[in-house]
Design an enzyme around this catalytic site. Structure first.
Site, PDB file in Angstrom:
ATOM      1  N   HIS A   1      -0.920  -0.108   8.229  1.00 24.76           N
ATOM      2  CA  HIS A   1      -1.398  -0.760   7.062  1.00 24.76           C
ATOM      3  C   HIS A   1      -3.021  -0.726   7.086  1.00 24.76           C
ATOM      4  O   HIS A   1      -3.301  -0.508   5.888  1.00 24.76           O
ATOM      5  CB  HIS A   1      -0.933  -2.150   7.275  1.00 24.76           C
ATOM      6  CG  HIS A   1      -1.619  -3.126   6.112  1.00 24.76           C
ATOM      7  ND1 HIS A   1      -0.745  -3.541   5.039  1.00 24.76           N
ATOM      8  CD2 HIS A   1      -2.730  -3.678   5.853  1.00 24.76           C
ATOM      9  CE1 HIS A   1      -1.354  -4.308   4.083  1.00 24.76           C
ATOM     10  NE2 HIS A   1      -2.578  -4.470   4.626  1.00 24.76           N
ATOM     11  N   GLU A   2      -3.587  -1.204   8.134  1.00 23.60           N
ATOM     12  CA  GLU A   2      -5.209  -1.249   8.257  1.00 23.60           C
ATOM     13  C   GLU A   2      -5.794   0.514   8.068  1.00 23.60           C
ATOM     14  O   GLU A   2      -6.812   0.746   7.265  1.00 23.60           O
ATOM     15  CB  GLU A   2      -5.624  -1.668   9.552  1.00 23.60           C
ATOM     16  CG  GLU A   2      -5.236  -3.094   9.632  1.00 23.60           C
ATOM     17  CD  GLU A   2      -5.742  -4.035   8.413  1.00 23.60           C
ATOM     18  OE1 GLU A   2      -6.902  -3.642   7.803  1.00 23.60           O
ATOM     19  OE2 GLU A   2      -5.213  -4.966   8.484  1.00 23.60           O
TER      20      GLU A   2
ATOM     21  N   HIS B   1      -5.930   1.629   4.466  1.00 20.58           N
ATOM     22  CA  HIS B   1      -6.945   1.215   3.626  1.00 20.58           C
ATOM     23  C   HIS B   1      -8.335   1.726   4.087  1.00 20.58           C
ATOM     24  O   HIS B   1      -8.993   2.325   3.205  1.00 20.58           O
ATOM     25  CB  HIS B   1      -7.343  -0.235   4.185  1.00 20.58           C
ATOM     26  CG  HIS B   1      -6.398  -1.455   3.516  1.00 20.58           C
ATOM     27  ND1 HIS B   1      -6.016  -1.529   2.170  1.00 20.58           N
ATOM     28  CD2 HIS B   1      -5.722  -2.602   4.421  1.00 20.58           C
ATOM     29  CE1 HIS B   1      -5.125  -2.405   2.210  1.00 20.58           C
ATOM     30  NE2 HIS B   1      -5.067  -3.054   3.249  1.00 20.58           N
TER      31      HIS B   1
END
Length: 194
Positions: free
Chosen positions: A56-57, A60
């Site tokens: 997820h990170e 980004h």
């Protein structure tokens, strides 16, 4: 790809991954369990929660870098400690392990797309975990269910249109995409809980 993740960021990601995995392991083993059970739940947490969080990170980060911005994950030591302590004492995990910071002046569209990248990654991770749940059997089905549920939870939580969460930025950019991502996340979460 690894050369675009500096050593400090790798360390922060690893520490946050381990802390979140420990917190979820503490939830699973409440009430006592043998050593093999402890090892199983820790490995399962590394694979389900840890992978969901790290990817997820990184989604980004690499979405921001695609637009020419530097982005870097930074852990939040206090929140990591809160996650582990709450899991141990109360049996609840509130995981806000840190954030990916974007350096530069992203437009509303860029910011919305960068923010959507994390929840989209979690939704995509639901696919292999759902397959494990449906077709794996035994322990694989358990890992699949937990992975599906965790990714759906992370996507749904992050799509809430409040504060610094991804949903607020996605909604400001494109309400239709926000609605689709929120509906998909919440729908998968409800399905995983039935």
């Amino acid at each position: 790809m690894l050369e675009r993740i500096p050593p400090r960021e790798r360390r922060d990601l690893l520490i946050a991954w381990l802390a979140i995995s420990i917190a979820f392991t503490l939830i699973y083993v409440r009430g006592g369990i043998d050593v093999m059970g402890l090892v199983f739940f820790f490995v399962m947490s590394l694979v389900t929660v840890g992978v969901a969080f790290v990817l997820h990170e990184l989604a980004h980060k690499f979405a921001a870098m695609r637009y020419g911005y530097w982005a870097e994950f930074k852990k939040d030591n206090q929140m990591l400690l809160v996650a582990v302590v709450l899991a141990a004492l109360v049996g609840v995990v509130f995981a806000a392990p840190g954030a990916t910071y974007i350096y530069g002046n992203a437009t509303r569209t860029e910011n919305g797309r960068i923010s959507a990248a994390g929840p989209i990654t979690n939704l995509l991770l639901c696919i292999p975990f759902a397959a494990l749940m449906l077709f794996g059997g035994g322990l694989l089905a358990v890992v699949g269910l937990v992975g599906l549920r965790i990714n759906a939870m992370i996507a749904t939580f992050n799509m809430l249109p409040i504060s610094v969460l991804d949903g607020r930025k996605v909604l400001a950019w494109n309400p239709a995409i926000f609605a689709v991502l929120m509906a998909a996340s919440a729908g998968l979460l409800v399905w995983s809980l039935i």
